[in-house]
Design a protein around this motif. Structure first.
Motif, PDB file in Angstrom:
ATOM      1  N   THR A   1      32.647 -26.255  -1.090  1.00 35.09           N
ATOM      2  CA  THR A   1      32.725 -25.972  -2.487  1.00 35.09           C
ATOM      3  C   THR A   1      32.674 -27.245  -3.357  1.00 35.09           C
ATOM      4  O   THR A   1      32.214 -27.156  -4.734  1.00 35.09           O
TER       5      THR A   1
ATOM      6  N   VAL B   1      31.389 -24.095  -7.855  1.00 37.01           N
ATOM      7  CA  VAL B   1      32.243 -22.568  -7.621  1.00 37.01           C
ATOM      8  C   VAL B   1      32.793 -21.844  -8.783  1.00 37.01           C
ATOM      9  O   VAL B   1      33.055 -20.727  -8.859  1.00 37.01           O
TER      10      VAL B   1
ATOM     11  N   LEU C   1      30.763 -19.388 -10.764  1.00 32.09           N
ATOM     12  CA  LEU C   1      30.321 -17.897 -10.334  1.00 32.09           C
ATOM     13  C   LEU C   1      31.238 -16.660 -10.902  1.00 32.09           C
ATOM     14  O   LEU C   1      32.312 -16.746 -10.992  1.00 32.09           O
TER      15      LEU C   1
ATOM     16  N   SER D   1      27.492 -14.822  -5.850  1.00 33.62           N
ATOM     17  CA  SER D   1      28.516 -14.198  -6.861  1.00 33.62           C
ATOM     18  C   SER D   1      29.790 -14.283  -6.486  1.00 33.62           C
ATOM     19  O   SER D   1      30.062 -14.358  -5.203  1.00 33.62           O
ATOM     20  N   LYS D   2      30.993 -14.108  -7.254  1.00 32.80           N
ATOM     21  CA  LYS D   2      32.210 -14.034  -6.713  1.00 32.80           C
ATOM     22  C   LYS D   2      32.635 -12.704  -6.942  1.00 32.80           C
ATOM     23  O   LYS D   2      32.802 -12.076  -8.043  1.00 32.80           O
TER      24      LYS D   2
ATOM     25  N   VAL E   1      33.217 -15.124  -1.809  1.00 35.60           N
ATOM     26  CA  VAL E   1      31.825 -15.483  -2.492  1.00 35.60           C
ATOM     27  C   VAL E   1      30.538 -14.791  -1.860  1.00 35.60           C
ATOM     28  O   VAL E   1      30.473 -15.164  -0.556  1.00 35.60           O
TER      29      VAL E   1
END
Length: 179
Positions: free
Chosen positions: A54, A103, A106, A135-136, A141
Motif C-alpha cells: 500500500t 489506500v 479508498l 474499494s474498502k 480491500v
C-alpha cells in the motif's frame, strides 16, 4: 536476555506489518476461452495469492496452473498437459504497479485504477495494462480486474482440430479481498 529477544521479535513483526503489505491467499481467477456455439472453455482457480504494498502501489499475484478447475475433466487434462504444460511451467506470475493509488482514498464506493505490469506465463512475459475497481470494506480491500490475453503471445498453440472451438483471445477475471 530472553525478554530482549522476545521484545525484538515483537518490534520486528510490527515493523513488517507497518510496511503496508496486504494479502489474499484465496483470490479468485476465472479464465474463459469459449467460442459461441461450442462447449464452454472456462476454468476457475480459488487459491491465487495477491500481495499489494500500500505504500509503493506495487502489486503481485501468483497462480498455480494445476489449481484451475474445469467442468469437464478432459479439458483440465488437456489444459495442463497440452496447452499450459503445467509440469514445465507450473505457475503464472503478475508483477505491476497501480497508477495513482492511495489506500487512504479508498471508500466503500469502488474507484477505478489503472494497473500496469507484466504477466509471466508459459515461459513468456507479456505487458498488461488493465482497469481495476477497488474499494474498502469491513472485510478488507476489494479488488476486481478484467483483461484479455492472447494465447499466441505466450507461445501456446491451439491445435488445428480444435481451433474453431477454443478462442486465442482469453478473458481473465480477478477478484480478491486483501487484508
Amino acid at each position: 536476555m530472553k525478554k530482549v529477544i522476545v521484545i525484538g521479535i515483537f518490534l520486528l513483526s510490527n515493523f513488517i506489518v507497518a510496511q503496508g503489505k496486504i494479502i489474499s491467499k484465496s483470490a479468485n481467477v476465472i479464465f474463459e476461452a469459449s467460442v459461441p456455439s461450442f462447449e464452454e472453455v472456462k476454468a476457475v482457480n480459488n487459491n491465487v495469492t495477491v500481495v499489494l504494498n500500500t505504500e509503493t502501489a506495487e502489486i503481485a499475484s501468483l497462480a498455480i496452473m494445476k489449481a484451475f478447475r474445469f467442468k469437464v475433466a478432459l479439458m483440465e487434462e488437456h489444459f495442463n498437459e497440452n496447452y499450459i504444460e503445467s509440469d514445465r511451467y507450473p505457475k503464472a506470475i503478475f508483477r505491476g504497479k497501480i497508477e495513482g493509488f492511495d489506500v487512504n482514498s479508498l471508500t466503500a464506493t469502488p474507484k477505478n485504477f489503472t494497473i500496469n505490469g507484466k504477466l509471466e506465463l508459459h515461459g513468456k512475459s507479456v505487458s498488461i495494462k488493465t482497469l481495476a475497481k477497488m474499494s474498502k470494506t469491513t472485510s478488507g480491500v476489494n479488488l476486481q480486474a478484467n483483461f484479455w490475453v492472447n494465447a499466441s503471445d505466450f507461445d501456446i498453440a491451439i491445435p488445428a482440430i480444435v481451433k474453431n472451438k477454443v478462442a486465442n483471445k482469453v478473458a481473465i477475471q480477478l477478484t480478491a479481498v486483501l487484508k
